[in-house]
Design a protein around this motif. Structure first.
Motif, PDB file in Angstrom:
ATOM      1  N   LEU A 107       0.660  -1.144   0.081  1.00  0.00           N
ATOM      2  CA  LEU A 107       0.011  -0.040   0.098  1.00  0.00           C
ATOM      3  C   LEU A 107       0.646   1.370  -0.063  1.00  0.00           C
ATOM      4  O   LEU A 107       0.489   2.365  -0.247  1.00  0.00           O
ATOM      5  CB  LEU A 107      -0.983   0.049   1.261  1.00  0.00           C
ATOM      6  CG  LEU A 107      -2.245  -0.770   1.270  1.00  0.00           C
ATOM      7  CD1 LEU A 107      -2.654  -1.163   2.546  1.00  0.00           C
ATOM      8  CD2 LEU A 107      -3.262  -0.467   0.109  1.00  0.00           C
ATOM      9  N   SER A 108       2.047   1.033   0.215  1.00  0.00           N
ATOM     10  CA  SER A 108       3.050   2.207   0.088  1.00  0.00           C
ATOM     11  C   SER A 108       4.201   1.934  -0.807  1.00  0.00           C
ATOM     12  O   SER A 108       4.585   0.693  -1.004  1.00  0.00           O
ATOM     13  CB  SER A 108       3.716   2.192   1.634  1.00  0.00           C
ATOM     14  OG  SER A 108       2.790   2.517   2.442  1.00  0.00           O
ATOM     15  N   ARG A 139       8.405  -3.861  -4.445  1.00  0.00           N
ATOM     16  CA  ARG A 139       7.134  -4.467  -3.819  1.00  0.00           C
ATOM     17  C   ARG A 139       7.394  -5.667  -3.267  1.00  0.00           C
ATOM     18  O   ARG A 139       8.422  -6.415  -3.549  1.00  0.00           O
ATOM     19  CB  ARG A 139       5.963  -4.152  -4.644  1.00  0.00           C
ATOM     20  CG  ARG A 139       5.736  -5.044  -5.706  1.00  0.00           C
ATOM     21  CD  ARG A 139       4.502  -5.007  -6.417  1.00  0.00           C
ATOM     22  NE  ARG A 139       4.379  -5.937  -7.678  1.00  0.00           N
ATOM     23  CZ  ARG A 139       4.130  -7.232  -7.682  1.00  0.00           C
ATOM     24  NH1 ARG A 139       3.661  -7.953  -6.329  1.00  0.00           N
ATOM     25  NH2 ARG A 139       4.027  -7.959  -8.682  1.00  0.00           N
ATOM     26  N   VAL A 140       6.376  -6.238  -2.458  1.00  0.00           N
ATOM     27  CA  VAL A 140       6.484  -7.560  -2.044  1.00  0.00           C
ATOM     28  C   VAL A 140       5.772  -8.590  -2.903  1.00  0.00           C
ATOM     29  O   VAL A 140       4.952  -8.370  -3.488  1.00  0.00           O
ATOM     30  CB  VAL A 140       5.781  -7.637  -0.771  1.00  0.00           C
ATOM     31  CG1 VAL A 140       5.652  -9.213  -0.209  1.00  0.00           C
ATOM     32  CG2 VAL A 140       6.379  -6.896   0.586  1.00  0.00           C
ATOM     33  N   TYR A 141       6.659  -9.519  -3.398  1.00  0.00           N
ATOM     34  CA  TYR A 141       6.197 -10.528  -4.369  1.00  0.00           C
ATOM     35  C   TYR A 141       5.901 -11.702  -3.818  1.00  0.00           C
ATOM     36  O   TYR A 141       6.564 -12.071  -2.842  1.00  0.00           O
ATOM     37  CB  TYR A 141       7.328 -10.802  -5.500  1.00  0.00           C
ATOM     38  CG  TYR A 141       7.587  -9.586  -6.642  1.00  0.00           C
ATOM     39  CD1 TYR A 141       6.924  -9.179  -7.828  1.00  0.00           C
ATOM     40  CD2 TYR A 141       8.328  -8.332  -6.003  1.00  0.00           C
ATOM     41  CE1 TYR A 141       7.268  -8.301  -8.334  1.00  0.00           C
ATOM     42  CE2 TYR A 141       8.653  -7.493  -6.741  1.00  0.00           C
ATOM     43  CZ  TYR A 141       8.085  -7.361  -8.050  1.00  0.00           C
ATOM     44  OH  TYR A 141       8.305  -6.235  -8.879  1.00  0.00           O
ATOM     45  N   TYR A 293      -4.220 -10.737   3.413  1.00  0.00           N
ATOM     46  CA  TYR A 293      -3.328 -11.938   3.222  1.00  0.00           C
ATOM     47  C   TYR A 293      -2.710 -12.070   1.813  1.00  0.00           C
ATOM     48  O   TYR A 293      -2.068 -12.843   1.395  1.00  0.00           O
ATOM     49  CB  TYR A 293      -3.896 -13.106   3.639  1.00  0.00           C
ATOM     50  CG  TYR A 293      -4.171 -13.008   5.131  1.00  0.00           C
ATOM     51  CD1 TYR A 293      -3.017 -13.512   6.184  1.00  0.00           C
ATOM     52  CD2 TYR A 293      -5.225 -12.922   5.486  1.00  0.00           C
ATOM     53  CE1 TYR A 293      -3.425 -13.679   7.320  1.00  0.00           C
ATOM     54  CE2 TYR A 293      -5.661 -12.869   6.997  1.00  0.00           C
ATOM     55  CZ  TYR A 293      -4.470 -13.299   7.776  1.00  0.00           C
ATOM     56  OH  TYR A 293      -4.769 -13.120   9.088  1.00  0.00           O
ATOM     57  N   ILE A 294      -3.398 -11.199   0.806  1.00  0.00           N
ATOM     58  CA  ILE A 294      -3.079 -11.106  -0.689  1.00  0.00           C
ATOM     59  C   ILE A 294      -2.506 -10.035  -1.180  1.00  0.00           C
ATOM     60  O   ILE A 294      -2.949  -9.859  -2.528  1.00  0.00           O
ATOM     61  CB  ILE A 294      -4.431 -11.944  -1.366  1.00  0.00           C
ATOM     62  CG1 ILE A 294      -5.488 -10.878  -1.263  1.00  0.00           C
ATOM     63  CG2 ILE A 294      -4.837 -13.462  -0.753  1.00  0.00           C
ATOM     64  CD1 ILE A 294      -6.878 -11.504  -1.799  1.00  0.00           C
ATOM     65  N   GLY A 295      -1.765  -9.316  -0.670  1.00  0.00           N
ATOM     66  CA  GLY A 295      -1.458  -8.042  -1.387  1.00  0.00           C
ATOM     67  C   GLY A 295      -0.347  -8.167  -2.296  1.00  0.00           C
ATOM     68  O   GLY A 295       0.004  -7.141  -3.099  1.00  0.00           O
ATOM     69  N   LEU A 300      -2.771  -5.225  -4.173  1.00  0.00           N
ATOM     70  CA  LEU A 300      -2.457  -3.874  -3.698  1.00  0.00           C
ATOM     71  C   LEU A 300      -1.305  -3.128  -3.912  1.00  0.00           C
ATOM     72  O   LEU A 300      -0.493  -3.546  -4.390  1.00  0.00           O
ATOM     73  CB  LEU A 300      -2.062  -4.237  -1.920  1.00  0.00           C
ATOM     74  CG  LEU A 300      -3.166  -4.804  -1.007  1.00  0.00           C
ATOM     75  CD1 LEU A 300      -2.324  -5.016   0.531  1.00  0.00           C
ATOM     76  CD2 LEU A 300      -4.583  -3.881  -0.906  1.00  0.00           C
ATOM     77  N   ARG A 301      -1.815  -1.577  -3.959  1.00  0.00           N
ATOM     78  CA  ARG A 301      -0.964  -0.603  -4.593  1.00  0.00           C
ATOM     79  C   ARG A 301      -0.947   0.508  -3.759  1.00  0.00           C
ATOM     80  O   ARG A 301      -1.884   0.697  -2.950  1.00  0.00           O
ATOM     81  CB  ARG A 301      -1.307  -0.256  -6.158  1.00  0.00           C
ATOM     82  CG  ARG A 301      -1.365  -1.209  -6.902  1.00  0.00           C
ATOM     83  CD  ARG A 301      -2.467  -0.973  -8.176  1.00  0.00           C
ATOM     84  NE  ARG A 301      -2.684  -2.020  -9.142  1.00  0.00           N
ATOM     85  CZ  ARG A 301      -1.824  -2.290 -10.301  1.00  0.00           C
ATOM     86  NH1 ARG A 301      -1.220  -1.433 -10.720  1.00  0.00           N
ATOM     87  NH2 ARG A 301      -2.302  -3.237 -11.082  1.00  0.00           N
ATOM     88  N   PRO A 302       0.234   1.250  -3.853  1.00  0.00           N
ATOM     89  CA  PRO A 302       0.165   2.531  -3.034  1.00  0.00           C
ATOM     90  C   PRO A 302      -1.145   3.253  -3.282  1.00  0.00           C
ATOM     91  O   PRO A 302      -1.591   3.569  -4.461  1.00  0.00           O
ATOM     92  CB  PRO A 302       1.516   3.441  -3.681  1.00  0.00           C
ATOM     93  CG  PRO A 302       2.118   2.233  -4.011  1.00  0.00           C
ATOM     94  CD  PRO A 302       1.335   1.206  -4.901  1.00  0.00           C
ATOM     95  N   LEU A 303      -1.593   3.937  -2.145  1.00  0.00           N
ATOM     96  CA  LEU A 303      -2.753   4.906  -2.296  1.00  0.00           C
ATOM     97  C   LEU A 303      -2.340   6.032  -2.705  1.00  0.00           C
ATOM     98  O   LEU A 303      -1.392   6.398  -2.489  1.00  0.00           O
ATOM     99  CB  LEU A 303      -3.369   4.771  -0.501  1.00  0.00           C
ATOM    100  CG  LEU A 303      -3.919   3.323  -0.042  1.00  0.00           C
ATOM    101  CD1 LEU A 303      -3.925   3.813   1.342  1.00  0.00           C
ATOM    102  CD2 LEU A 303      -4.895   2.906  -0.642  1.00  0.00           C
TER     103      LEU A 303
END
Ligand code: SF4
Ligand code: SF4
Ligand code: SF4
Length: 306
Positions: A107-108, A139-141, A293-295, A300-303
């Motif tokens: 998200l960041s 990002r986290v992969y 649990y599934i970012g 999920l992307r930066p807001l």
């Protein structure tokens, strides 16, 4: 005897503890398995036992197991090396399969995270490390975004029973997978397809008579207690099928991830809640909540800046 190498990346190590938690099953499996690398079981270091090697050496084995998502370039390198060194590669736990809790960081941006950690206004200005540590990935992969994976065991953490079942199938050369059904499909609670009240604060106790079986209790969502069961893959309950959290008097948080590849739990949950008369807009931080649990996998992307 098949050899096993377990590597852990962005994790809390709960998944490795779940492997140990197999208890007697693990003792029965141990004579059939030879662990060649597992940080919670043995002392094998990447750069040699005394740090004498110049290059990081990833163990070779028949089966490789990865826990944790890919957060650093070192994680990425080890995943790629392990893939070359093993015949079968398994991802264990929500972090490795879908990014898990660490992927909420998606998200960041990486710079926002580093600035928050090292330059928080309320603490002394820290020195941002720039050398001798592996750089963060952008990002986290999830592991399968980086290398091919043969078997995925979700859960945060996966139950020892599920791990034992999957490993036993593997040792016997039998295929193993989880059904494409939802947690609700295996949940014994009573449903009347209409909520009694609108959404309550999270983690309120359900209305339940503990002298009676779960089948006498009304569904969490219908009681206004948010439960991610409708959009979550089932299988956590093992042999008796009753979902683990429901059995422990807790709503499902979604740790087994989407029911099938490509599903969108946030959209599915909004539909499921609306269909019984609940207002999903009351849920704060819906994006993070339904993708908790599934970012990885770009869920999920930066807001955008407010
Ligand atoms: S899946 Fe859960 S238990 Fe396993 S490493 Fe990630 S956070 Fe820990
Ligand atoms: S929403 Fe939760 S409590 Fe209700 S049936 Fe599904 S899993 Fe069970
Ligand atoms: S009930 Fe939901 S959150 Fe709990 S273990 Fe099962 S899938 Fe995970």
């Amino acid at each position: 005897m098949p050899t096993i190498a377990i590597e852990n990346f962005a994790v809390c190590t709960g998944c490795e503890v779940s492997v140990l938690d197999m208890g007697e099953t693990l003792l029965k499996l141990l004579p059939q398995l030879d662990f060649v690398h597992c940080q919670v079981l043995m002392d094998r270091k990447w750069f040699g036992q005394k740090g004498e090697k110049e290059r990081l050496e990833v163990a070779s084995a028949d089966v490789g197991i990865i826990t944790g998502g890919i957060r650093t370039e070192e994680d990425r390198h080890i995943a790629q090396e392990l893939r070359k060194n093993v015949k079968t590669l398994i991802t264990l736990g929500a972090c490795a399969v879908h990014g898990g809790i660490p992927a909420l960081a998606n998200l960041s941006t990486r710079d926002q995270i580093m600035n928050t950690v090292y330059n928080t206004p309320t603490t002394e200005k820290g020195v941002m490390p720039g050398k001798d540590i592996p750089p963060l990935t952008d990002r986290v992969y999830a592991v399968d975004e980086v290398v091919k994976v043969d078997m995925q065991i979700p859960g945060c953490p996966p139950s020892p029973e599920v791990i034992a079942n999957a490993l036993t199938h593997l040792l016997q050369g039998k295929p193993w997978s989880l059904p494409e059904r939802s947690v609700c499909d295996d949940c014994p609670t009573k449903r009347e397809k209409k909520a009694q009240v609108n959404l309550k604060r999270p983690l309120q106790n359900p209305d339940r008579d503990y002298t009676k079986p779960l089948s006498e209790m009304r569904c969490f969502n219908e009681q206004g207690i948010l439960c991610n069961g409708p959009a979550t893959k089932t299988g956590c309950g093992g042999e008796d099928k009753v979902p683990r959290c429901i059995k422990a008097n807790m709503p499902c948080r979604g740790c087994f991830g989407p029911i099938r590849a490509g599903a969108k739990p946030m959209v599915d949950m909004m539909g499921a809640l609306s269909s019984i008369g609940l207002d999903p807009k009351l849920i704060e931080d819906r994006m993070a909540h339904f993708n908790r649990y599934i970012g990885a996998h770009n869920n999920l992307r930066p807001l955008p800046k407010r």
